[in-house]
Design an enzyme around this catalytic site. Structure first.
Site, PDB file in Angstrom:
ATOM      1  N   LYS A 120       0.410  -0.721   0.183  1.00  0.00           N
ATOM      2  CA  LYS A 120       0.100  -0.174   0.349  1.00  0.00           C
ATOM      3  C   LYS A 120       0.824   1.307  -0.077  1.00  0.00           C
ATOM      4  O   LYS A 120       0.670   2.095  -1.123  1.00  0.00           O
ATOM      5  CB  LYS A 120      -0.794   0.209   1.054  1.00  0.00           C
ATOM      6  CG  LYS A 120      -1.898  -0.983   1.030  1.00  0.00           C
ATOM      7  CD  LYS A 120      -3.158  -0.622   2.408  1.00  0.00           C
ATOM      8  CE  LYS A 120      -3.533  -2.177   2.888  1.00  0.00           C
ATOM      9  NZ  LYS A 120      -4.715  -2.392   1.545  1.00  0.00           N
ATOM     10  N   LYS A 161      -2.014   1.305   8.920  1.00  0.00           N
ATOM     11  CA  LYS A 161      -2.346   0.022   8.525  1.00  0.00           C
ATOM     12  C   LYS A 161      -1.175  -0.945   8.294  1.00  0.00           C
ATOM     13  O   LYS A 161      -0.395  -0.071   7.990  1.00  0.00           O
ATOM     14  CB  LYS A 161      -3.093   0.273   6.555  1.00  0.00           C
ATOM     15  CG  LYS A 161      -4.479   0.999   7.051  1.00  0.00           C
ATOM     16  CD  LYS A 161      -5.156   1.089   5.483  1.00  0.00           C
ATOM     17  CE  LYS A 161      -6.582   2.027   5.032  1.00  0.00           C
ATOM     18  NZ  LYS A 161      -6.290   2.821   3.873  1.00  0.00           N
ATOM     19  N   GLY A 167      -7.855  -8.171   2.329  1.00  0.00           N
ATOM     20  CA  GLY A 167      -9.356  -8.473   3.147  1.00  0.00           C
ATOM     21  C   GLY A 167      -9.403  -8.318   4.648  1.00  0.00           C
ATOM     22  O   GLY A 167     -10.388  -8.762   4.913  1.00  0.00           O
ATOM     23  N   GLY A 168      -9.013  -6.631   4.851  1.00  0.00           N
ATOM     24  CA  GLY A 168     -10.273  -6.230   5.337  1.00  0.00           C
ATOM     25  C   GLY A 168      -9.507  -6.281   7.237  1.00  0.00           C
ATOM     26  O   GLY A 168      -9.294  -5.678   8.016  1.00  0.00           O
ATOM     27  N   HIS A 211     -17.418   3.547  -0.480  1.00  0.00           N
ATOM     28  CA  HIS A 211     -15.403   3.083  -1.235  1.00  0.00           C
ATOM     29  C   HIS A 211     -16.026   2.267  -2.851  1.00  0.00           C
ATOM     30  O   HIS A 211     -17.415   1.798  -2.953  1.00  0.00           O
ATOM     31  CB  HIS A 211     -16.082   1.000  -0.711  1.00  0.00           C
ATOM     32  CG  HIS A 211     -14.725  -0.041  -1.581  1.00  0.00           C
ATOM     33  ND1 HIS A 211     -13.068  -0.055  -0.432  1.00  0.00           N
ATOM     34  CD2 HIS A 211     -14.029  -0.431  -2.326  1.00  0.00           C
ATOM     35  CE1 HIS A 211     -12.230  -1.186  -1.307  1.00  0.00           C
ATOM     36  NE2 HIS A 211     -12.911  -0.622  -2.283  1.00  0.00           N
ATOM     37  N   HIS A 238     -14.652  -3.632   7.463  1.00  0.00           N
ATOM     38  CA  HIS A 238     -13.698  -3.237   6.369  1.00  0.00           C
ATOM     39  C   HIS A 238     -13.910  -4.817   5.143  1.00  0.00           C
ATOM     40  O   HIS A 238     -12.843  -4.474   4.435  1.00  0.00           O
ATOM     41  CB  HIS A 238     -12.227  -2.923   6.979  1.00  0.00           C
ATOM     42  CG  HIS A 238     -12.665  -2.182   7.699  1.00  0.00           C
ATOM     43  ND1 HIS A 238     -12.693  -0.806   7.427  1.00  0.00           N
ATOM     44  CD2 HIS A 238     -11.588  -2.407   8.974  1.00  0.00           C
ATOM     45  CE1 HIS A 238     -12.540  -0.318   9.042  1.00  0.00           C
ATOM     46  NE2 HIS A 238     -11.654  -0.736   9.867  1.00  0.00           N
ATOM     47  N   GLU A 278      -8.550   0.966  -6.362  1.00  0.00           N
ATOM     48  CA  GLU A 278      -9.209   1.459  -5.318  1.00  0.00           C
ATOM     49  C   GLU A 278      -9.368   2.885  -4.498  1.00  0.00           C
ATOM     50  O   GLU A 278      -8.230   3.080  -4.370  1.00  0.00           O
ATOM     51  CB  GLU A 278      -9.729   0.409  -3.862  1.00  0.00           C
ATOM     52  CG  GLU A 278      -9.767  -1.367  -4.277  1.00  0.00           C
ATOM     53  CD  GLU A 278      -9.858  -1.589  -3.114  1.00  0.00           C
ATOM     54  OE1 GLU A 278     -10.522  -2.842  -2.476  1.00  0.00           O
ATOM     55  OE2 GLU A 278      -9.395  -1.797  -1.734  1.00  0.00           O
ATOM     56  N   ARG A 295      -5.170  -8.291  -9.569  1.00  0.00           N
ATOM     57  CA  ARG A 295      -5.063  -9.608  -9.649  1.00  0.00           C
ATOM     58  C   ARG A 295      -7.174  -9.109  -9.334  1.00  0.00           C
ATOM     59  O   ARG A 295      -8.016  -8.524 -10.075  1.00  0.00           O
ATOM     60  CB  ARG A 295      -5.620 -10.241  -8.014  1.00  0.00           C
ATOM     61  CG  ARG A 295      -6.157  -9.849  -6.900  1.00  0.00           C
ATOM     62  CD  ARG A 295      -6.198 -10.296  -5.407  1.00  0.00           C
ATOM     63  NE  ARG A 295      -7.031  -9.810  -4.397  1.00  0.00           N
ATOM     64  CZ  ARG A 295      -7.750  -9.415  -4.081  1.00  0.00           C
ATOM     65  NH1 ARG A 295      -8.781  -9.471  -4.621  1.00  0.00           N
ATOM     66  NH2 ARG A 295      -8.449  -8.601  -2.686  1.00  0.00           N
TER      67      ARG A 295
HETATM   68  P1  ADP Z   1      -7.799  -3.973   2.091  1.00  0.00           P
HETATM   69  O1  ADP Z   1      -6.297  -4.720   1.401  1.00  0.00           O
HETATM   70  O2  ADP Z   1      -7.674  -4.979   3.041  1.00  0.00           O
HETATM   71  O3  ADP Z   1      -8.953  -4.023   1.482  1.00  0.00           O
HETATM   72  P2  ADP Z   1      -8.371  -1.278   2.229  1.00  0.00           P
HETATM   73  O4  ADP Z   1      -7.344  -0.110   2.184  1.00  0.00           O
HETATM   74  O5  ADP Z   1      -8.670  -1.515   0.806  1.00  0.00           O
HETATM   75  O6  ADP Z   1      -7.416  -1.804   2.662  1.00  0.00           O
HETATM   76  O7  ADP Z   1      -9.390  -0.384   3.005  1.00  0.00           O
HETATM   77  C1  ADP Z   1     -10.117  -1.188   3.354  1.00  0.00           C
HETATM   78  C2  ADP Z   1     -11.880  -0.493   3.652  1.00  0.00           C
HETATM   79  O8  ADP Z   1     -11.498  -0.047   5.230  1.00  0.00           O
HETATM   80  C3  ADP Z   1     -11.758   0.327   3.082  1.00  0.00           C
HETATM   81  O9  ADP Z   1     -12.731  -0.323   1.803  1.00  0.00           O
HETATM   82  C4  ADP Z   1     -12.361   1.383   3.788  1.00  0.00           C
HETATM   83  O10 ADP Z   1     -13.773   0.468   4.207  1.00  0.00           O
HETATM   84  C5  ADP Z   1     -11.543   0.756   5.118  1.00  0.00           C
HETATM   85  N1  ADP Z   1     -11.099   2.428   5.158  1.00  0.00           N
HETATM   86  C6  ADP Z   1      -9.587   2.275   4.464  1.00  0.00           C
HETATM   87  N2  ADP Z   1      -9.218   3.333   4.447  1.00  0.00           N
HETATM   88  C7  ADP Z   1      -9.902   3.911   5.340  1.00  0.00           C
HETATM   89  C8  ADP Z   1      -9.436   5.776   6.000  1.00  0.00           C
HETATM   90  N3  ADP Z   1      -8.309   6.120   5.526  1.00  0.00           N
HETATM   91  N4  ADP Z   1     -10.867   6.160   6.125  1.00  0.00           N
HETATM   92  C9  ADP Z   1     -11.491   5.416   6.079  1.00  0.00           C
HETATM   93  N5  ADP Z   1     -11.790   4.380   6.298  1.00  0.00           N
HETATM   94  C10 ADP Z   1     -10.508   3.467   4.852  1.00  0.00           C
HETATM   95  P1  ADP Z   2     -12.139  -7.915  -2.923  1.00  0.00           P
HETATM   96  O1  ADP Z   2     -11.424  -6.605  -2.925  1.00  0.00           O
HETATM   97  O2  ADP Z   2     -11.629  -9.000  -3.956  1.00  0.00           O
HETATM   98  O3  ADP Z   2     -12.948  -8.804  -2.096  1.00  0.00           O
HETATM   99  P2  ADP Z   2     -10.663  -9.032  -0.898  1.00  0.00           P
HETATM  100  O4  ADP Z   2      -9.775  -7.755  -0.464  1.00  0.00           O
HETATM  101  O5  ADP Z   2     -12.126  -9.358   0.839  1.00  0.00           O
HETATM  102  O6  ADP Z   2     -11.188  -9.484  -2.478  1.00  0.00           O
HETATM  103  O7  ADP Z   2      -9.794 -10.216   0.141  1.00  0.00           O
HETATM  104  C1  ADP Z   2      -9.919 -12.082  -1.345  1.00  0.00           C
HETATM  105  C2  ADP Z   2      -9.528 -12.322  -0.454  1.00  0.00           C
HETATM  106  O8  ADP Z   2      -7.922 -12.374  -0.570  1.00  0.00           O
HETATM  107  C3  ADP Z   2     -10.690 -13.285   0.447  1.00  0.00           C
HETATM  108  O9  ADP Z   2     -10.809 -14.896   1.026  1.00  0.00           O
HETATM  109  C4  ADP Z   2      -8.757 -12.360   1.279  1.00  0.00           C
HETATM  110  O10 ADP Z   2      -9.308 -12.746   2.956  1.00  0.00           O
HETATM  111  C5  ADP Z   2      -8.086 -12.838   0.743  1.00  0.00           C
HETATM  112  N1  ADP Z   2      -7.125 -11.669   0.798  1.00  0.00           N
HETATM  113  C6  ADP Z   2      -7.269 -10.826   0.171  1.00  0.00           C
HETATM  114  N2  ADP Z   2      -5.359 -10.539   0.379  1.00  0.00           N
HETATM  115  C7  ADP Z   2      -4.734 -11.220   1.132  1.00  0.00           C
HETATM  116  C8  ADP Z   2      -3.625 -11.234   1.963  1.00  0.00           C
HETATM  117  N3  ADP Z   2      -2.719 -10.289   1.627  1.00  0.00           N
HETATM  118  N4  ADP Z   2      -3.125 -12.053   2.963  1.00  0.00           N
HETATM  119  C9  ADP Z   2      -4.137 -12.975   2.717  1.00  0.00           C
HETATM  120  N5  ADP Z   2      -5.305 -13.271   2.391  1.00  0.00           N
HETATM  121  C10 ADP Z   2      -5.528 -12.794   1.523  1.00  0.00           C
HETATM  122 MG    MG Z   3      -9.022  -2.863  -0.544  1.00  0.00          MG
END
Ligand code: ADP
Ligand code: ADP
Ligand code: MG
Length: 654
Positions: A120, A161, A167-168, A211, A238, A278, A295
């Site tokens: 990130k 973060k 995956g939240g 989002h 998330h 995103e 991906r």
């Molecule tokens: P992941 O890699 O787990 O998907 P993201 O950075 O994409 O992590 O963030 C996942 C979710 O967390 C976002 O869709 C949003 O709901 C929340 N989120 C992430 N960053 C922020 C932020 N700076 N402020 C508020 N919500 C956030």
């Molecule tokens: P999308 O953004 O497509 O909804 P997610 O971020 O929720 O996808 O992740 C998709 C799948 O991959 C989920 O099963 C999540 O748990 C897994 N996943 C995503 N990123 C990671 C990671 N860095 N390590 C392990 N599992 C991950």
């Molecule tokens: Mg994300």
């Protein structure tokens, strides 16, 4: 770029089945890798034996994440390409590099592009350089003092973060300096343990955000197109739950800006194949880059529905060097699509993931449902708990909403608890209907488990299905203590703490059901398992009834009811073994039709119990001699109380 004929799918669940489907349609051979826990999944079940590859124990690190095992599976099965799906190895650039080094085609972005966006912090740097707006934040020196200074500058609350997170997971909200310093070491070690990389970054927390993400495709030579946006604001912790395209919040001008930003970012890293950029979108219309998912994504089907394109096909065609199948101008958008993620989790108990055997499942017939269930699938604790994705497409958002709701009324998964009712609650909520869901909405709203509509209709459906099924399979008598296959039968069901007795009687075409609430007759009832259709003049209704070993699950009016058999098939057998005749429920003994020493035949009435204003005949389950009678007319008995005993048929039985 090599040929692509045999694609090893290094993944599981719905996405393995999904990718295999496209591969076959394109005349290619999908090779299905599966772990011990996935023997009974759809992709494995439908694959010929020489096209499925056992890759080891259930634990992902021993199978789906074991690069050596995956690579040797590819070699021994003469794969020429690997599709990693999502999660697992999909964003592992070292693995992608190794795949290419071994002369295989990697169906995904090039490892160099992955390196530029998979963390990130690096991706944010790239975004900034590409004039894509980013949130105030900090990435760099991993020192809690420095982070605290930077957080002060940015302003609390901030998010801590994991740079490699996904995956939240690995996201913590921090309110002040003290909390930040306390959380820093915890977050670092969590990131290291979960993602193999302890790097953290700091980001301003946006209290009200949507989002919005943009699907891009690149040819690896600088050409990048977008396939529109998806709104994934319905999230719990998330993690996405419902996704749609287009977003109800994105105007044509905003779409222009956001998609252009995403394309710029793709161009900046020479992106190849499918990727998602995103963003967070604020209520005032400002958007900020979040991350790139290098991906295919879980929610890619909504984009497929509105564009009419197959994104896996695009991935494969680009990977084999064909370039982008369409130019930006040729990509058309039509209608509105919504995807519902059905999870084995209990939304009313902290979204606790649920495990267990899938006992039966029914999905809507005319809708795209991406899933991996078979009649023997078991949901294990090893992987994600997503069971299925229900994907609708309508000409408008209103129509898509209507279709989605209808589909939930035609979906029933028996076994582990699912979030189905919760999905319906969200779909029918004002905030979602009005297109106002924010990423915070679910976590800041308290949802009560909805009260169920009258039980009687569902109990009637459970009993009618049982009655009609017994008639179909006559002359086998109905289960347990109920009457024979003839013209009437009684059914006892347990729901939570209550017992319900129903009686079904047939007179020519008329079925009369007696419940504690009264009597109702139905002229036209059809049982086409698992569908029960009631077509009486005053009432038309339909239900899905799953007949399970311990009872019946009923889906009616979009609600799910689970009824246990008063006397289950197995306890009926145990009853025979123990030679005890027990009361199926509490009531009053009206009549005793035998005495100690009587010789009785299977099916003879032994006693009559009155309960819930109905009479239940208790019949002998086999030919026997009565050993003792423990009750008399007028006796008040409790459920499961022993009423009389049969002599054992032979000494062996004891
Ligand atoms: P992941 O890699 O787990 O998907 P993201 O950075 O994409 O992590 O963030 C996942 C979710 O967390 C976002 O869709 C949003 O709901 C929340 N989120 C992430 N960053 C922020 C932020 N700076 N402020 C508020 N919500 C956030
Ligand atoms: P999308 O953004 O497509 O909804 P997610 O971020 O929720 O996808 O992740 C998709 C799948 O991959 C989920 O099963 C999540 O748990 C897994 N996943 C995503 N990123 C990671 C990671 N860095 N390590 C392990 N599992 C991950
Ligand atoms: Mg994300």
């Amino acid at each position: 770029m090599g040929t692509v004929k045999r694609i090893l799918i290094a993944n599981r669940g719905e996405i393995a089945a999904r990718i295999a489907g496209t591969a076959r349609r394109m005349g290619l051979t999908p090779l299905i890798a599966y772990s011990e826990a996935d023997r009974e999944s759809l992709a494995v079940l439908v694959a010929p034996s020489n096209e499925k590859i056992f890759i080891g124990p259930a634990r992902a690190t021993d199978s789906y994440l074991n690069t050596q095992v995956i690579l040797s599976a590819a070699k021994t099965h003469a794969a020429d390409a690997i599709h990693p799906g999502y999660g697992f190895l999909s964003e592992n650039s070292a693995f992608a590099r190794e795949v290419q080094k071994q002369g295989l085609v990697w169906i995904g972005p090039g490892p160099d592009a992955m390196d530029m966006v998979s963390s990130k912090s690096k991706a944010k740097q790239l975004a900034e350089n590409s004039k894509v707006p980013i949130l105030p934040g900090f990435q760099g020196e991993q020192n809690p003092e420095r982070f605290a200074q930077e957080a002060q500058r940015i302003g609390y609350p901030v998010l801590l973060k994991a740079s490699a997170g996904g995956g939240g997971r690995g996201i913590r909200r921090v309110e002040n300096a003290q909390e930040l310093k306390a959380q820093f070491p915890l977050a670092t070690s969590e990131a290291l343990n979960s993602f193999g990389d302890g790097e953290l970054l700091l980001e301003k927390y946006i209290g009200q955000s949507r989002h919005i993400e943009v699907q891009i495709f690149g040819d690896g030579k600088g050409q990048v197109v977008h396939l529109g946006e998806r709104d994934c604001s319905v999230q719990r912790r998330h993690q996405k739950l419902i996704e749609e395209s287009p977003s109800p919040a994105v105007t044509p001008e905003l779409r222009e800006q956001m998609t252009a930003a995403a394309v710029r970012l793709g161009q900046a890293c020479g992106y190849a194949g499918a990727g998602t950029v995103e963003f967070l979108l604020t209520p005032s219309g400002d958007f900020y880059f979040l991350e790139v998912n290098a991906r295919l994504q879980v929610e890619h089907p909504v984009t497929e529905m509105v564009t009419g394109l197959d994104l896996v096909e695009w991935q494969i065609r680009i990977a084999r060097g064909e370039g982008l199948p369409l130019s930006q101008k040729e990509i058309q958008f039509r209608g509105h699509s919504i995807q519902l993620r059905l999870y084995a989790e209990d939304p009313y108990r902290n979204y606790e993931p649920q495990t267990g055997k899938i006992e039966a499942f029914t999905f809507p017939l005319k809708t795209r449902v991406d899933h991996f269930l078979t009649s023997r699938t078991e949901i294990t604790p090893y992987y994600d708990s997503m069971l299925a994705k229900i994907i609708v497409h309508g000409t408008s958002r209103t129509e898509a909403l209507k279709l989605a709701e209808e589909d939930l009324n035609q979906t029933l998964v028996s076994g582990p608890v699912t979030n189905q009712i919760f999905l319906k609650q969200i779909l029918t909520s004002d905030f979602f209907r009005q297109g106002q869901a924010l990423t915070q909405t679910l976590d800041s709203t308290s949802f009560e488990k909805p009260h169920k509509a009258p039980l009687n209709e569902a109990l009637t459906a459970a009993s009618l299905a049982e009655f009609l099924q017994a008639q179909k399979s006559a002359p086998t008598p109905l289960d347990g203590w109920s009457n024979g296959p003839q013209h009437h039968a009684s059914f006892l069901w347990h729901s939570d703490d209550n017992s319900h007795l129903l009686r079904v009687a047939r007179k020519s075409d008329q079925l009369t059901v007696t419940t504690a609430a009264g009597q109702a007759s139905y002229a036209n009832v059809e049982w086409t398992p698992p569908w029960l259709l009631i077509n009486s003049p005053e009432k038309k209704s339909q239900a899905i009834v799953h007949r399970l070993s311990h009872g019946n699950d009923v889906l009616m009016n979009g609600e799910i009811f689970s009824f246990r058999n008063g006397l289950s098939r197995s306890s009926a057998k145990r009853g025979i073994e123990s030679n005890a005749v027990t009361a199926p429920m509490s009531g009053t003994i009206q009549q005793v039709a035998c005495v100690a020493g009587s010789q009785v035949k299977a099916g003879d009435v032994l006693a009559v119990l009155e309960a819930m204003k109905m009479q239940v005949e208790l019949r002998a389950s086999r030919d026997a001699v009565i050993e003792s009678v423990l009750v008399q007319p007028g006796s008040q008995v409790r459920g499961r109380q022993i009423l009389l005993k049969l002599q054992p048929t032979s000494a062996k039985e004891n």
